[in-house]
Scaffold this active site. Structure first.
Site, mmCIF file in Angstrom:
data_model
loop_
_atom_site.group_PDB
_atom_site.id
_atom_site.type_symbol
_atom_site.label_atom_id
_atom_site.label_comp_id
_atom_site.label_asym_id
_atom_site.label_seq_id
_atom_site.Cartn_x
_atom_site.Cartn_y
_atom_site.Cartn_z
ATOM 1 N N LYS A 299 25.731 28.297 -10.092
ATOM 2 C CA LYS A 299 27.139 27.961 -10.010
ATOM 3 C C LYS A 299 27.472 26.371 -9.593
ATOM 4 C CE LYS A 299 28.409 32.484 -8.850
ATOM 5 N NZ LYS A 299 29.246 33.516 -7.972
ATOM 6 N N GLY B 276 28.587 31.788 3.384
ATOM 7 C CA GLY B 276 27.819 31.384 2.079
ATOM 8 C C GLY B 276 28.924 30.951 1.128
ATOM 9 N N THR C 169 25.424 33.253 -12.165
ATOM 10 C CA THR C 169 25.307 33.753 -10.883
ATOM 11 C C THR C 169 24.394 32.732 -9.970
ATOM 12 O OG1 THR C 169 24.877 35.668 -9.669
ATOM 13 C CG2 THR C 169 23.456 35.335 -11.681
ATOM 14 N N GLY D 158 32.903 45.666 -4.042
ATOM 15 C CA GLY D 158 32.246 44.343 -4.915
ATOM 16 C C GLY D 158 32.303 44.800 -6.362
ATOM 17 N N GLY E 59 30.839 36.011 7.505
ATOM 18 C CA GLY E 59 29.809 35.079 6.692
ATOM 19 C C GLY E 59 30.215 33.515 6.272
ATOM 20 N N SER F 111 21.698 42.554 -12.504
ATOM 21 C CA SER F 111 23.030 42.163 -13.058
ATOM 22 C C SER F 111 23.621 43.362 -13.910
ATOM 23 C CB SER F 111 23.047 40.870 -13.926
ATOM 24 O OG SER F 111 24.444 40.601 -14.177
#
Length: 275
Positions: free
Chosen positions: A68, A130, A64, A238, A128, A17
């Site tokens: 969540k 997700g 994370t 990102g 995607g 992270s």
């Protein structure tokens, strides 16, 4: 006399992270020498015990995967934004012991796009289906005036995305992943897939692409992002998302506004370059 204030990011796995780098850079820039920010490997089973063990020195948590959604029953309240996607990535702990949850991923996406000049779009494509894709739909509910086509690998995923669209007020249309090359012609493409999933699409980048938002930050650039840039298209990465959502977390946890975006981004870039 200064009082120690603590914050941390929780998740599993958590070793890679970048959140500690970003938050610590903010604290240094803001002169918050009595603030600390750490990372803890915490899974869903360990989360309730961890949260119950927090004392009054704690100001906030970043969450994370896979926490969540798991954290929601442990909170006193959550924001409308977090409720809209049933996901909390930010917990603010008040002095009276209350735990409030929010989702800064959505506002972070909007801010990252705005920084690149994207304030509105007539349509969009999402690659995607997700957890990040649901946040993308929530962001698009605020900036997209027309349909959003989601490219998915299974009928079940398509139904989930359609359900999120109905909940968020977004006109979601479902397409099979086999047709994902068509997505690249949308004015805004948001790629929410794991590393390598979009590599096969690089040869299909159009001559004059719009804006690509690729939520990955490592490895960077992705093959798709590199091909997009080579064609002259705008790319949001990102790290942009990570920094913007962390800025909002710092502001909520510390009460200091604005958080130092430039210093946080610089620290994140340096940390990635050193890996």
């Amino acid at each position: 006399m200064s009082t120690l204030r603590r914050a941390a990011v929780l998740g599993s796995p958590i070793a890679h992270s970048l959140s500690p780098v970003l938050h610590r850079a903010a604290y240094a820039e803001l002169g918050l020498t009595d603030w600390t920010y750490d990372r803890f490997e915490v899974d869903e089973a360990a989360l309730p015990g961890f949260v119950e063990g927090l004392d009054s020195s704690w100001a906030g948590l970043s969450l994370t995967m896979p926490l969540k959604r798991a954290v929601i029953p442990l909170l006193d309240s959550i924001s409308e934004t977090a409720s809209s996607v049933e996901a909390v990535n930010t917990v603010v702990l008040t002095e009276d012991g209350r735990r409030t949850g929010d989702n800064t991923d959505i506002s972070g996406m909007i801010a990252a796009l705005r920084e690149r000049g994207v304030e509105k779009t007539g349509s969009a494509a999402v690659l995607g289906a997700g957890a990040t894709a649901s946040s993308a739909l929530a962001a698009l509910s605020e900036i997209c005036t027309g349909p959003v086509t989601a490219y998915v690998r299974s009928r079940e995923r398509g139904q989930e995305m359609r359900g999120w669209g109905e909940r968020l007020g977004v006109d979601v249309r479902i397409a099979d992943w086999a047709e994902a090359e068509r997505a690249l012609h949308a004015p805004l493409v948001i790629a929410t897939t794991p590393a390598g999933a979009t590599d096969a699409l690089t040869d299909a980048v159009p001559e004059h692409p719009g804006t690509l938002f690729d939520v990955l930050y490592e490895p960077w650039p992705t093959r798709l992002a590199a091909a997009w840039t080579a064609r002259g298209g705008a790319v949001v990465g990102g790290l942009d998302l990570l920094v913007h959502q962390a800025v909002l977390q710092v502001e909520q946890m510390t009460g200091r506004v604005p958080a130092p975006l430039a210093a946080m981004r610089k620290a994140g870039e340096a940390a990635l370059a050193a890996r």
